[in-house]
Design a protein around this motif. Structure first.
Motif, mmCIF file in Angstrom:
data_model
loop_
_atom_site.group_PDB
_atom_site.id
_atom_site.type_symbol
_atom_site.label_atom_id
_atom_site.label_comp_id
_atom_site.label_asym_id
_atom_site.label_seq_id
_atom_site.Cartn_x
_atom_site.Cartn_y
_atom_site.Cartn_z
ATOM 1 N N UNK A 184 -5.195 0.905 6.919
ATOM 2 C CA UNK A 184 -4.028 0.336 6.476
ATOM 3 C C UNK A 184 -2.698 1.578 6.503
ATOM 4 N N UNK A 185 -3.361 2.844 6.498
ATOM 5 C CA UNK A 185 -2.199 3.892 6.317
ATOM 6 C C UNK A 185 -1.986 4.069 7.816
ATOM 7 N N UNK A 186 -2.802 3.958 8.841
ATOM 8 C CA UNK A 186 -2.737 3.972 10.138
ATOM 9 C C UNK A 186 -1.741 2.713 10.511
ATOM 10 N N UNK A 187 -2.183 1.658 10.012
ATOM 11 C CA UNK A 187 -1.126 0.630 10.519
ATOM 12 C C UNK A 187 0.491 0.710 10.075
ATOM 13 N N UNK A 188 0.451 1.288 8.805
ATOM 14 C CA UNK A 188 1.806 1.572 8.233
ATOM 15 C C UNK A 188 2.576 2.897 8.870
ATOM 16 N N UNK A 189 2.000 3.697 9.068
ATOM 17 C CA UNK A 189 2.499 4.978 9.757
ATOM 18 C C UNK A 189 3.060 4.898 10.995
ATOM 19 N N UNK A 211 -2.625 1.260 -1.384
ATOM 20 C CA UNK A 211 -2.731 2.913 -1.499
ATOM 21 C C UNK A 211 -2.170 3.557 -0.277
ATOM 22 N N UNK A 212 -2.065 2.569 0.814
ATOM 23 C CA UNK A 212 -1.406 3.105 2.184
ATOM 24 C C UNK A 212 0.116 3.494 1.898
ATOM 25 N N UNK A 213 0.822 2.652 0.879
ATOM 26 C CA UNK A 213 2.130 2.738 0.574
ATOM 27 C C UNK A 213 2.101 4.212 -0.094
ATOM 28 N N UNK A 215 0.269 6.891 0.089
ATOM 29 C CA UNK A 215 0.258 7.821 1.054
ATOM 30 C C UNK A 215 1.570 8.123 1.949
ATOM 31 N N UNK A 216 2.209 7.065 2.160
ATOM 32 C CA UNK A 216 3.580 6.981 2.736
ATOM 33 C C UNK A 216 4.459 7.926 2.092
ATOM 34 N N UNK A 217 4.584 7.391 0.652
ATOM 35 C CA UNK A 217 5.429 8.321 -0.136
ATOM 36 C C UNK A 217 5.020 9.760 -0.229
ATOM 37 N N UNK A 218 3.746 10.000 -0.411
ATOM 38 C CA UNK A 218 3.445 11.612 -0.393
ATOM 39 C C UNK A 218 3.747 12.315 0.678
#
Ligand SMILES: NC(=O)c1ccc[n+]([C@@H]2O[C@H](COP(=O)([O-])OP(=O)(O)OC[C@H]3O[C@@H](n4cnc5c(N)ncnc54)[C@H](OP(=O)(O)O)[C@@H]3O)[C@@H](O)[C@H]2O)c1
Length: 237
Positions: free
Chosen positions: A19-24, A210-212, A214-217
């Motif tokens: 999901x982090x991959x998808x968001x970034x 959680x992915x959001x 990671x994006x914030x950090x």
């Protein structure tokens, strides 16, 4: 936006990493995902849109980790969600099983930072993964709790040592991901329903929640050395 940023997500073939991959990717980054299973990586890549590269990598193998970072060159952000975890009563857990858990989740992240940090750009960041059982003692989680606490401590010290690269840690609560795919559907649903009934937010988390984080950090240049709890208030109950 993350245009022209290269992000490596180790563990990016599943759950929070995927999901982090998808968001970034949505935010314009070039994304490299790595994990052990080529099949999972290919399926993950097929489910993503944008500039994605896949690499097979076992984070418990120091040589593989070193070669991986040498091959990919300079990067802007490193996220490590790779982990295979287990639980069990302390007296009933074989020492080898406990060592394996440290080997995979603690030493895996340690090696990725050791060999990945020299490739990070100055404004870059590293996001490590701890977990709720470090902060909330639970029967059966003595080893995993210790691993998670060790990761959090490592991350905070590295925020000082690797500065100006920022280093942060996420501590997820109970998140519905493929990490519990070995449980029967019935047992898993029961576990999630039981947990949701106790949490202030009345639900378990999704990988996207959680992915959001990671994006914030990645985005907030004033945040380093923090442990971000994304747990629906689990730590409070
Ligand atoms: N889900 C939760 O409820 C929860 C709660 C607290 C903490 N966390 C933490 O959050 C992080 C992400 O969890 P998740 O739920 O997203 O897990 P997940 O869906 O099981 O994904 C884990 C990923 O790690 C990879 N992986 C495992 N061992 C590896 C190794 N030795 N080398 C390289 N890659 C490896 C897996 O792919 P391969 O099989 O292809 O290697 C997979 O892509 C983990 O640190 C986990 O402990 C999760």
């Amino acid at each position: 936006m993350l245009t022209n940023k290269r992000i490596v997500i180790i563990g990016g073939s599943s759950g929070i990493g995927l999901e982090t991959a998808r968001l970034t990717l949505e935010k314009g980054a070039e994304v490299i995902i790595a994990s052990r299973s080529e099949k999972k990586l290919k399926e993950a890549k097929d489910s993503l849109q944008g500039e994605v590269t896949i690499f097979t990598l076992d984070v418990t193998d120091e040589i593989q980790v070193k070669n991986f970072f040498e091959k990919i060159g300079q990067i802007d952000h490193l996220v490590i969600t790779a982990a295979e975890t287990s639980s069990g009563l302390f007296l009933e857990t074989e020492v080898d099983v406990a060592r394996q858990l440290f080997n995979n989740k603690f030493w895996g992240q340690y090696l990725c930072v050791k060999y990945g940090a020299p490739h990070l750009t100055k404004g870059g960041s590293i996001t490590l993964f701890s977990g709720i059982v470090a902060y909330k003692a639970m029967v059966g989680s003595a080893v995993l709790g210790s691993v998670n606490a060790a990761v959090a401590s490592l991350g905070q010290t590295l925020a000082l040592e690797l500065a100006p690269i920022r280093v942060n840690v996420i501590s997820p609560g109970i998140i519905d991901t493929p990490s519990r795919s070995k449980m029967s559907d019935e047992a898993r649903n029961q576990f999630y329903e039981g947990m949701a009934s106790k949490l202030p937010v009345e639900k378990v988390g999704k990988a996207k929640d959680v992915a959001s984080g990671v994006y914030y950090l990645i985005k907030n240049h004033f945040v380093t050395g923090t442990v971000l709890h994304i747990d629906g208030g689990h730590i409070l109950i």
